[in-house]
Design a protein around this motif. Structure first.
Motif, PDB file in Angstrom:
ATOM      1  N   MET A  90       0.846  -1.210   0.000  1.00 44.19           N
ATOM      2  CA  MET A  90       0.000   0.000   0.000  1.00 44.19           C
ATOM      3  C   MET A  90       0.874   1.250   0.000  1.00 44.19           C
ATOM      4  O   MET A  90       1.911   1.290   0.680  1.00 44.19           O
ATOM      5  CB  MET A  90      -0.854   0.044   1.276  1.00 44.19           C
ATOM      6  CG  MET A  90      -1.752  -1.154   1.456  1.00 44.19           C
ATOM      7  SD  MET A  90      -2.764  -1.017   2.956  1.00 44.19           S
ATOM      8  CE  MET A  90      -1.599  -1.467   4.226  1.00 44.19           C
ATOM      9  N   VAL A  91       0.428   2.284  -0.729  1.00 39.61           N
ATOM     10  CA  VAL A  91       1.133   3.574  -0.685  1.00 39.61           C
ATOM     11  C   VAL A  91       0.239   4.710  -0.195  1.00 39.61           C
ATOM     12  O   VAL A  91       0.697   5.831  -0.017  1.00 39.61           O
ATOM     13  CB  VAL A  91       1.755   3.951  -2.050  1.00 39.61           C
ATOM     14  CG1 VAL A  91       2.945   3.053  -2.358  1.00 39.61           C
ATOM     15  CG2 VAL A  91       0.713   3.897  -3.172  1.00 39.61           C
ATOM     16  N   ASP A  92      -1.053   4.418   0.047  1.00 38.29           N
ATOM     17  CA  ASP A  92      -1.950   5.464   0.531  1.00 38.29           C
ATOM     18  C   ASP A  92      -3.261   4.827   0.982  1.00 38.29           C
ATOM     19  O   ASP A  92      -3.584   3.689   0.602  1.00 38.29           O
ATOM     20  CB  ASP A  92      -2.239   6.477  -0.599  1.00 38.29           C
ATOM     21  CG  ASP A  92      -2.624   7.860  -0.079  1.00 38.29           C
ATOM     22  OD1 ASP A  92      -2.728   8.025   1.145  1.00 38.29           O
ATOM     23  OD2 ASP A  92      -2.817   8.761  -0.916  1.00 38.29           O
ATOM     24  N   SER A  93      -4.004   5.555   1.824  1.00 36.03           N
ATOM     25  CA  SER A  93      -5.378   5.195   2.200  1.00 36.03           C
ATOM     26  C   SER A  93      -5.982   6.459   2.779  1.00 36.03           C
ATOM     27  O   SER A  93      -5.294   7.480   2.917  1.00 36.03           O
ATOM     28  CB  SER A  93      -5.401   4.044   3.211  1.00 36.03           C
ATOM     29  OG  SER A  93      -4.966   4.497   4.473  1.00 36.03           O
ATOM     30  N   CYS A  94      -7.270   6.421   3.176  1.00 35.28           N
ATOM     31  CA  CYS A  94      -7.916   7.676   3.618  1.00 35.28           C
ATOM     32  C   CYS A  94      -7.381   8.141   4.969  1.00 35.28           C
ATOM     33  O   CYS A  94      -7.424   9.326   5.279  1.00 35.28           O
ATOM     34  CB  CYS A  94      -9.434   7.515   3.640  1.00 35.28           C
ATOM     35  SG  CYS A  94     -10.089   6.754   5.137  1.00 35.28           S
ATOM     36  N   LEU A  95      -6.902   7.219   5.795  1.00 33.20           N
ATOM     37  CA  LEU A  95      -6.331   7.493   7.122  1.00 33.20           C
ATOM     38  C   LEU A  95      -7.347   8.018   8.141  1.00 33.20           C
ATOM     39  O   LEU A  95      -6.972   8.360   9.262  1.00 33.20           O
ATOM     40  CB  LEU A  95      -5.132   8.464   7.045  1.00 33.20           C
ATOM     41  CG  LEU A  95      -3.916   7.967   6.279  1.00 33.20           C
ATOM     42  CD1 LEU A  95      -2.813   9.029   6.279  1.00 33.20           C
ATOM     43  CD2 LEU A  95      -3.379   6.673   6.871  1.00 33.20           C
ATOM     44  N   THR A  96      -8.634   8.109   7.764  1.00 27.35           N
ATOM     45  CA  THR A  96      -9.620   8.656   8.704  1.00 27.35           C
ATOM     46  C   THR A  96     -10.772   7.700   9.008  1.00 27.35           C
ATOM     47  O   THR A  96     -11.481   7.901   9.990  1.00 27.35           O
ATOM     48  CB  THR A  96     -10.233   9.980   8.172  1.00 27.35           C
ATOM     49  OG1 THR A  96     -10.802   9.715   6.894  1.00 27.35           O
ATOM     50  CG2 THR A  96      -9.180  11.069   8.044  1.00 27.35           C
ATOM     51  N   CYS A  97     -11.012   6.680   8.192  1.00 25.19           N
ATOM     52  CA  CYS A  97     -12.138   5.769   8.446  1.00 25.19           C
ATOM     53  C   CYS A  97     -11.824   4.885   9.658  1.00 25.19           C
ATOM     54  O   CYS A  97     -10.699   4.877  10.169  1.00 25.19           O
ATOM     55  CB  CYS A  97     -12.426   4.911   7.203  1.00 25.19           C
ATOM     56  SG  CYS A  97     -11.187   3.628   6.907  1.00 25.19           S
ATOM     57  N   ASP A  98     -12.810   4.115  10.114  1.00 27.93           N
ATOM     58  CA  ASP A  98     -12.620   3.251  11.288  1.00 27.93           C
ATOM     59  C   ASP A  98     -11.458   2.280  11.089  1.00 27.93           C
ATOM     60  O   ASP A  98     -10.654   2.070  11.996  1.00 27.93           O
ATOM     61  CB  ASP A  98     -13.898   2.442  11.559  1.00 27.93           C
ATOM     62  CG  ASP A  98     -14.956   3.290  12.228  1.00 27.93           C
ATOM     63  OD1 ASP A  98     -14.653   4.457  12.588  1.00 27.93           O
ATOM     64  OD2 ASP A  98     -16.094   2.794  12.384  1.00 27.93           O
ATOM     65  N   ALA A  99     -11.386   1.684   9.896  1.00 31.12           N
ATOM     66  CA  ALA A  99     -10.324   0.705   9.640  1.00 31.12           C
ATOM     67  C   ALA A  99      -8.947   1.368   9.721  1.00 31.12           C
ATOM     68  O   ALA A  99      -8.032   0.859  10.388  1.00 31.12           O
ATOM     69  CB  ALA A  99     -10.525   0.059   8.264  1.00 31.12           C
ATOM     70  N   CYS A 100      -8.802   2.522   9.069  1.00 34.75           N
ATOM     71  CA  CYS A 100      -7.499   3.215   9.092  1.00 34.75           C
ATOM     72  C   CYS A 100      -7.139   3.639  10.511  1.00 34.75           C
ATOM     73  O   CYS A 100      -5.995   3.505  10.933  1.00 34.75           O
ATOM     74  CB  CYS A 100      -7.521   4.423   8.160  1.00 34.75           C
ATOM     75  SG  CYS A 100      -7.468   3.995   6.412  1.00 34.75           S
ATOM     76  N   ARG A 101      -8.152   4.135  11.259  1.00 31.86           N
ATOM     77  CA  ARG A 101      -7.858   4.570  12.639  1.00 31.86           C
ATOM     78  C   ARG A 101      -7.482   3.385  13.517  1.00 31.86           C
ATOM     79  O   ARG A 101      -6.755   3.534  14.500  1.00 31.86           O
ATOM     80  CB  ARG A 101      -9.061   5.325  13.216  1.00 31.86           C
ATOM     81  CG  ARG A 101      -9.118   6.785  12.721  1.00 31.86           C
ATOM     82  CD  ARG A 101      -9.808   7.676  13.731  1.00 31.86           C
ATOM     83  NE  ARG A 101     -11.114   7.126  14.078  1.00 31.86           N
ATOM     84  CZ  ARG A 101     -12.261   7.480  13.494  1.00 31.86           C
ATOM     85  NH1 ARG A 101     -12.253   8.404  12.559  1.00 31.86           N
ATOM     86  NH2 ARG A 101     -13.403   6.928  13.836  1.00 31.86           N
ATOM     87  N   ASP A 102      -7.951   2.186  13.151  1.00 34.20           N
ATOM     88  CA  ASP A 102      -7.569   0.974  13.896  1.00 34.20           C
ATOM     89  C   ASP A 102      -6.229   0.411  13.418  1.00 34.20           C
ATOM     90  O   ASP A 102      -5.828  -0.685  13.838  1.00 34.20           O
ATOM     91  CB  ASP A 102      -8.649  -0.107  13.733  1.00 34.20           C
ATOM     92  CG  ASP A 102      -9.882   0.193  14.579  1.00 34.20           C
ATOM     93  OD1 ASP A 102      -9.808   1.080  15.456  1.00 34.20           O
ATOM     94  OD2 ASP A 102     -10.924  -0.461  14.347  1.00 34.20           O
ATOM     95  N   GLY A 103      -5.562   1.114  12.517  1.00 35.11           N
ATOM     96  CA  GLY A 103      -4.281   0.617  12.002  1.00 35.11           C
ATOM     97  C   GLY A 103      -4.447  -0.525  11.023  1.00 35.11           C
ATOM     98  O   GLY A 103      -3.548  -1.334  10.835  1.00 35.11           O
ATOM     99  N   LEU A 104      -5.612  -0.598  10.388  1.00 30.56           N
ATOM    100  CA  LEU A 104      -5.884  -1.679   9.431  1.00 30.56           C
ATOM    101  C   LEU A 104      -6.160  -1.067   8.060  1.00 30.56           C
ATOM    102  O   LEU A 104      -7.235  -1.226   7.474  1.00 30.56           O
ATOM    103  CB  LEU A 104      -7.071  -2.521   9.912  1.00 30.56           C
ATOM    104  CG  LEU A 104      -6.844  -3.246  11.237  1.00 30.56           C
ATOM    105  CD1 LEU A 104      -8.157  -3.807  11.794  1.00 30.56           C
ATOM    106  CD2 LEU A 104      -5.825  -4.375  11.058  1.00 30.56           C
ATOM    107  N   GLU A 105      -5.153  -0.313   7.558  1.00 35.34           N
ATOM    108  CA  GLU A 105      -5.329   0.428   6.306  1.00 35.34           C
ATOM    109  C   GLU A 105      -5.682  -0.481   5.134  1.00 35.34           C
ATOM    110  O   GLU A 105      -6.267  -0.032   4.147  1.00 35.34           O
ATOM    111  CB  GLU A 105      -4.051   1.214   5.972  1.00 35.34           C
ATOM    112  CG  GLU A 105      -3.630   2.239   7.014  1.00 35.34           C
ATOM    113  CD  GLU A 105      -2.793   1.651   8.160  1.00 35.34           C
ATOM    114  OE1 GLU A 105      -2.609   0.410   8.210  1.00 35.34           O
ATOM    115  OE2 GLU A 105      -2.330   2.441   9.009  1.00 35.34           O
ATOM    116  N   GLN A 106      -5.328  -1.768   5.244  1.00 35.68           N
ATOM    117  CA  GLN A 106      -5.649  -2.691   4.136  1.00 35.68           C
ATOM    118  C   GLN A 106      -7.156  -2.873   3.978  1.00 35.68           C
ATOM    119  O   GLN A 106      -7.621  -3.307   2.935  1.00 35.68           O
ATOM    120  CB  GLN A 106      -4.925  -4.031   4.304  1.00 35.68           C
ATOM    121  CG  GLN A 106      -5.465  -4.976   5.369  1.00 35.68           C
ATOM    122  CD  GLN A 106      -4.946  -4.698   6.771  1.00 35.68           C
ATOM    123  OE1 GLN A 106      -4.650  -3.578   7.145  1.00 35.68           O
ATOM    124  NE2 GLN A 106      -4.824  -5.755   7.567  1.00 35.68           N
TER     125      GLN A 106
END
Ligand code: NAP
Ligand code: ZN
Length: 353
Positions: A90-106
């Protein structure tokens, strides 16, 4: 813009050829990396040949990237020129959704940006991966490498094969007292053996290749089962807490579900181009077994895995290849003849590319 030398395929049926394109300069939050080595994942092959559909061409695969930082943006605080770093899937993600905030950017709800076969979050452009000599990545998706520099090439496969096996092993709490099966001893599977062993489990390797038996023991298996031998499979019926299935081709899942004990789980990480035949529901209901899936791993757990491997002196078993030999490597991968990960020496990319 800076010219990047790479290898690309122009269609699902054309071979890899030298390819030249521009990457952006490092912006305020970016890290620019000179790529030294890139591992060859079976997903590269699935994508280059559009076996999963949806491949955008030209396609430059490669998501097991290691190299050296050549420049950082003004706002970058964690990296500096000369650092050894890695970039995974991965090189990017939204970084704000529940998954990203849980450290699960995938599992980003907007969708993460793949290191190759994009699209990028801003313009929707195609991304180009690590079969290339440089890459620019936002700081949040750059990993620190703590292994010695002499091990750099063998660290590359940790960025996908390592994290894709580590994440489910940790999620399903593999450790001492647990009996764990690893199915398919290729790039992912050989890392699964090393990591499950280092986590303290009793590890059983399942292979279709009789010639990998001895290697599997050296890689960390306590026992090896040649899965074509029905009697050897039957001897393990109802005994596994967890099975990690890395096979890249459709096969009979019941043969493995039967080996799980009550409440056991088999997690699929292999993603064949064609579906598996549906397993028997009886095998699930009779012992409350689970059949699950898992996708790579988050950035934080990727760093945790890299640090664990540095501490335990774990790297991948690799065969180094020149960029021009990629087609031959793909051919061998399709014959399960990988011992146990090809890694491209990026210095062999033709300057004329
Ligand atoms: P690989 O190096 O080619 O290894 C796959 C292994 O599966 C082979 O070495 C072989 O092991 C076994 N195998 C192959 N064909 C088989 C068949 N017909 N029947 C039974 N076993 C067979 O591939 P890889 O790079 O480890 O990737 C494995 C799969 O995981 C691919 O589908 C890839 O796309 C996927 N993947 C998924 C994720 C994720 O996030 N979920 C991440 C990366 C990769 P033996 O010789 O031991 O039988
Ligand atoms: Zn991969």
């Amino acid at each position: 813009m800076s010219t990047t030398h790479a290898y690309a395929v122009q269609s699902a049926t054309s071979p890899f050829e030298p390819f030249r394109f521009d990457r952006r300069e490092a912006g305020p939050n970016d890290v620019a990396i000179a790529i030294r080595y890139c591992g060859v994942c079976h997903s590269d092959l699935h994508t280059a040949r559009s076996e999963w559909g949806g491949t955008r061409y030209p396609c430059v695969p490669g998501h097991e990237i290691v190299g050296e930082v050549t420049a950082v943006g003004d706002a970058v605080s964690r990296f500096k020129t000369g650092d050894l770093v890695g970039v995974g899937c991965m090189v990017d993600s939204c970084l704000t959704c529940d998954a990203c905030r849980d450290g699960l950017e995938q599992y980003c709800e907007v969708g993460f940006t793949g290191t190759y076969n994009g699209p990028t979050q801003d313009t929707g452009d195609n991304t180009y991966g690590g079969y290339s000599d440089r890459i620019v990545v936002r700081e949040e998706f750059v990993l620190r490498i703590r292994h010695g520099e002499e091990r750099l090439a063998a660290v590359a496969p940790l960025l996908c094969a390592g994290i894709t096996t580590w994440s489910p092993l940790r999620h399903w709490k593999v450790g001492p007292g647990k009996k764990v099966g690893i199915v398919g001893i290729g790039g992912l599977g050989h890392m699964g053996l090393k990591l499950a062993d280092a986590l303290g489990a009793h590890v059983v390797a399942f292979t279709t290749s009789r010639d990998k038996e001895r290697d599997a023991l050296a890689l960390g298996a306590d026992e090896v089962v040649v899965s074509r031998d029905a009697g050897a499979m039957e001897a393990h019926a109802g005994s596994f807490d967890f099975i990690l299935n890395t096979v890249a081709a459709p096969h009979d899942l019941d043969a493995y579900l039967r080996l799980l004990k009550r409440d056991g789980t088999m997690t699929m990480v292999g993603v064949p181009a064609e579906p598996h035949p549906s397993p028997s529901i009886f095998n699930l209901v009779l012992k409350r077994r689970s059949l699950a899936g898992s996708l790579i791993g988050g950035i934080e757990e990727t760093q945790e895995m890299l640090d664990f491997c540095a501490e335990h002196d774990i790297v991948s078993d690799i065969e180094m290849i020149a960029m021009r030999d990629i087609e031959e490597a793909y051919g061998r991968m399709l014959k399960s003849d990988v011992k146990y990960r090809f890694v491209i020496d990026i210095a062999t990319i033709d300057e004329k590319g």
